[in-house]
Design a protein around this motif. Structure first.
Motif, PDB file in Angstrom:
ATOM      1  N   ALA A 188       0.693  -1.371  -0.165  1.00  8.09           N
ATOM      2  CA  ALA A 188      -0.136   0.258  -0.367  1.00  8.09           C
ATOM      3  C   ALA A 188       0.686   0.854   0.154  1.00  8.09           C
ATOM      4  CB  ALA A 188      -1.048  -0.010   1.384  1.00  8.09           C
ATOM      5  N   PRO A 189       0.210   2.265  -0.688  1.00  3.95           N
ATOM      6  CA  PRO A 189       1.108   3.613  -0.440  1.00  3.95           C
ATOM      7  C   PRO A 189       1.329   4.376   0.923  1.00  3.95           C
ATOM      8  CG  PRO A 189      -0.582   3.524  -1.884  1.00  3.95           C
ATOM      9  CD  PRO A 189      -0.314   2.320  -1.463  1.00  3.95           C
ATOM     10  N   THR A 190       2.363   4.342   1.406  1.00  4.15           N
ATOM     11  CA  THR A 190       2.000   5.018   2.361  1.00  4.15           C
ATOM     12  C   THR A 190       1.967   6.857   2.859  1.00  4.15           C
ATOM     13  OG1 THR A 190       4.807   6.354   2.726  1.00  4.15           O
ATOM     14  CG2 THR A 190       3.926   3.572   3.566  1.00  4.15           C
ATOM     15  N   GLY A 191       2.795   7.329   1.792  1.00  2.00           N
ATOM     16  CA  GLY A 191       2.636   8.986   1.111  1.00  2.00           C
ATOM     17  C   GLY A 191       3.921   9.651   1.928  1.00  2.00           C
ATOM     18  N   GLU A 192       4.573   8.866   2.184  1.00  5.01           N
ATOM     19  CA  GLU A 192       5.826   9.265   2.411  1.00  5.01           C
ATOM     20  C   GLU A 192       7.027   9.489   1.748  1.00  5.01           C
ATOM     21  OE1 GLU A 192       7.556   6.695   5.335  1.00  5.01           O
ATOM     22  OE2 GLU A 192       5.834   6.605   6.706  1.00  5.01           O
ATOM     23  N   MET A 193       8.134  10.424   2.052  1.00  3.72           N
ATOM     24  CA  MET A 193       9.165  10.716   1.130  1.00  3.72           C
ATOM     25  C   MET A 193      10.163   9.436   0.680  1.00  3.72           C
ATOM     26  SD  MET A 193      11.973  13.287   0.626  1.00  3.72           S
ATOM     27  CE  MET A 193      12.622  13.370   2.414  1.00  3.72           C
ATOM     28  N   VAL A 194      10.778   9.001  -0.285  1.00  5.00           N
ATOM     29  CA  VAL A 194      11.441   8.152  -0.117  1.00  5.00           C
ATOM     30  C   VAL A 194      12.458   8.079  -0.441  1.00  5.00           C
ATOM     31  CG1 VAL A 194      12.063   5.691  -0.983  1.00  5.00           C
ATOM     32  CG2 VAL A 194       9.638   5.964  -0.224  1.00  5.00           C
ATOM     33  N   GLU A 195      13.542   8.051  -0.448  1.00  3.85           N
ATOM     34  CA  GLU A 195      14.692   8.747  -0.729  1.00  3.85           C
ATOM     35  C   GLU A 195      16.144   7.271  -0.820  1.00  3.85           C
ATOM     36  OE1 GLU A 195      16.035  12.334   0.927  1.00  3.85           O
ATOM     37  OE2 GLU A 195      16.182  11.601   3.006  1.00  3.85           O
ATOM     38  N   PHE A 196      17.245   8.177  -2.016  1.00  3.21           N
ATOM     39  CA  PHE A 196      18.371   6.768  -1.402  1.00  3.21           C
ATOM     40  C   PHE A 196      19.727   7.775  -2.396  1.00  3.21           C
ATOM     41  CE2 PHE A 196      17.489   6.019  -5.711  1.00  3.21           C
ATOM     42  CZ  PHE A 196      19.060   5.953  -6.978  1.00  3.21           C
ATOM     43  N   PHE A 197      20.800   7.625  -1.973  1.00  9.34           N
ATOM     44  CA  PHE A 197      21.971   8.438  -1.827  1.00  9.34           C
ATOM     45  C   PHE A 197      23.022   7.699  -3.453  1.00  9.34           C
ATOM     46  CE2 PHE A 197      19.930  10.569   1.739  1.00  9.34           C
ATOM     47  CZ  PHE A 197      19.727  11.930   1.249  1.00  9.34           C
ATOM     48  N   GLY A 198      23.693   8.257  -3.262  1.00  6.46           N
ATOM     49  CA  GLY A 198      24.774   7.437  -4.078  1.00  6.46           C
ATOM     50  C   GLY A 198      25.725   8.424  -4.504  1.00  6.46           C
ATOM     51  N   MET A 199      26.566   7.793  -5.797  1.00  3.59           N
ATOM     52  CA  MET A 199      28.069   7.911  -5.819  1.00  3.59           C
ATOM     53  C   MET A 199      27.773   7.675  -7.539  1.00  3.59           C
ATOM     54  SD  MET A 199      29.779   9.738  -4.012  1.00  3.59           S
ATOM     55  CE  MET A 199      31.111  10.431  -4.840  1.00  3.59           C
ATOM     56  N   ALA A 200      28.626   8.672  -8.759  1.00  5.43           N
ATOM     57  CA  ALA A 200      28.483   7.990  -9.874  1.00  5.43           C
ATOM     58  C   ALA A 200      29.502   8.648 -10.615  1.00  5.43           C
ATOM     59  CB  ALA A 200      27.388   8.777 -10.933  1.00  5.43           C
ATOM     60  N   ILE A 201      30.291   8.288 -11.286  1.00  6.06           N
ATOM     61  CA  ILE A 201      31.390   8.591 -12.594  1.00  6.06           C
ATOM     62  C   ILE A 201      30.979   8.867 -13.652  1.00  6.06           C
ATOM     63  CG2 ILE A 201      33.957   7.951 -13.116  1.00  6.06           C
ATOM     64  CD1 ILE A 201      34.298   7.040 -10.329  1.00  6.06           C
ATOM     65  N   PHE A 202      31.121   9.610 -14.607  1.00  3.68           N
ATOM     66  CA  PHE A 202      30.556   9.743 -16.547  1.00  3.68           C
ATOM     67  C   PHE A 202      32.104  10.546 -16.652  1.00  3.68           C
ATOM     68  CE2 PHE A 202      25.762  11.080 -16.552  1.00  3.68           C
ATOM     69  CZ  PHE A 202      25.790  10.460 -15.314  1.00  3.68           C
ATOM     70  N   GLU A 203      32.176   9.282 -17.750  1.00  2.85           N
ATOM     71  CA  GLU A 203      33.508   9.425 -18.566  1.00  2.85           C
ATOM     72  C   GLU A 203      33.242  10.196 -19.893  1.00  2.85           C
ATOM     73  OE1 GLU A 203      36.432   6.802 -18.615  1.00  2.85           O
ATOM     74  OE2 GLU A 203      36.414   6.103 -16.293  1.00  2.85           O
ATOM     75  N   LEU A 204      33.723  11.360 -20.468  1.00  2.48           N
ATOM     76  CA  LEU A 204      33.056  11.880 -21.657  1.00  2.48           C
ATOM     77  C   LEU A 204      34.716  11.409 -22.964  1.00  2.48           C
ATOM     78  CD1 LEU A 204      31.610  13.059 -19.445  1.00  2.48           C
ATOM     79  CD2 LEU A 204      31.640  15.060 -20.737  1.00  2.48           C
ATOM     80  N   ASP A 205      34.266  11.750 -24.142  1.00  5.17           N
ATOM     81  CA  ASP A 205      35.201  11.545 -24.540  1.00  5.17           C
ATOM     82  C   ASP A 205      35.607  13.311 -25.294  1.00  5.17           C
ATOM     83  OD1 ASP A 205      32.840  12.374 -26.773  1.00  5.17           O
ATOM     84  OD2 ASP A 205      32.669  10.391 -27.702  1.00  5.17           O
TER      85      ASP A 205
END
Length: 242
Positions: free
Chosen positions: A176-193
């Motif tokens: 069932a929906p709770t109406g609460e905020m759901v969040e998470f955190f992380g890191m990322a690496i983007f390599e560009l040419d």
């Protein structure tokens, strides 16, 4: 991005002419609702033109294309011939490999897991791009916003910390929906040419941080189907993000 794109507040969007000629999965996305969620809930407001603002725009544009464009050759942010994406050190996937698995979109790649199937709250092996989007669009009807919290290095190797959040106002896999905020955190690496195209993406985060917030609600047969026909993908609806 090409000169034909339109610089919106938070992402580089195809020009009016490009929109007509782009192969969209469900029609051109609209970000009005999720941008409102972003503006109301973000913890950082980066100055226009700053490194953080540029990285946030790149990531949001990349995700707009990944979730909504059907033809990788029409992506403006990546080099489809050399592009790979990996999550938590797993084997990098090419565009072709993601297409073969029906996972060109996002959630099935981002929620890969080595858990035995009986312990999977969400099983990406049994979802398609379409079913995954339906599940999360139903769970987060106002979208799942993204903000960049910190940029550790700029191009060509961009390293950043991010936050995703939304409000569970719809059911998730029978919960069932709770109406609460759901969040998470992380890191990322983007390599560009040398052409500023993304050729390698690496994500590092704990998927359980997201999923644990989606199973707090009572599980019931009433919520077994979380993608009712009243929640279709229409161009006028907000995109799930980013």
């Amino acid at each position: 991005m090409a000169a034909a794109t339109e610089e919106t507040k938070y992402r580089s969007y195809p020009s009016e002419e490009e929109v007509k000629n782009t192969h969209w999965r469900y029609g051109p996305p609209n970000y009005d609702v999720v941008d409102k969620l972003f503006e109301e809930g973000r913890t950082k407001t980066w100055p226009a033109g700053s490194l953080e603002d540029k990285v946030q725009r790149l990531v949001k544009t990349w995700e707009m294309e990944a979730f909504n464009k059907a033809n990788p050759d029409e992506f403006k942010t990546i080099d489809p011939k050399n592009y790979t994406v990996s999550v938590n050190g797993r084997k990098p996937l090419t565009i072709e490999e993601k297409q073969e698995k029906g996972k060109l979109g996002g959630y099935n790649v981002l929620l890969q897991t080595a858990l035995p199937e009986e312990f999977r709250v969400y099983n990406p092996a049994k979802e398609t791009t379409e079913s995954a989007l339906k599940v999360f669009k139903s769970t987060f009807p106002r979208g799942f916003a993204l903000e960049i919290l910190h940029v550790y290095s700029g191009p060509p190797v961009i390293v950043y910390k991010f936050r995703h959040w939304g409000f569970m106002e719809g059911p998730f896999k029978g919960h069932a929906p709770t109406g609460e905020m759901v969040e998470f955190f992380g890191m990322a690496i983007f390599e560009l040419d040398e052409n500023s195209k993304v050729v390698k993406v690496q994500f590092f985060y704990d998927p359980g941080q997201l999923l644990e917030g989606l199973v707090k609600g009572k599980k019931s047969e009433e919520y077994k189907t979380e993608t009712p026909s009243t929640c279709p993908f229409l161009p006028e609806q907000s995109s799930l993000e980013q």
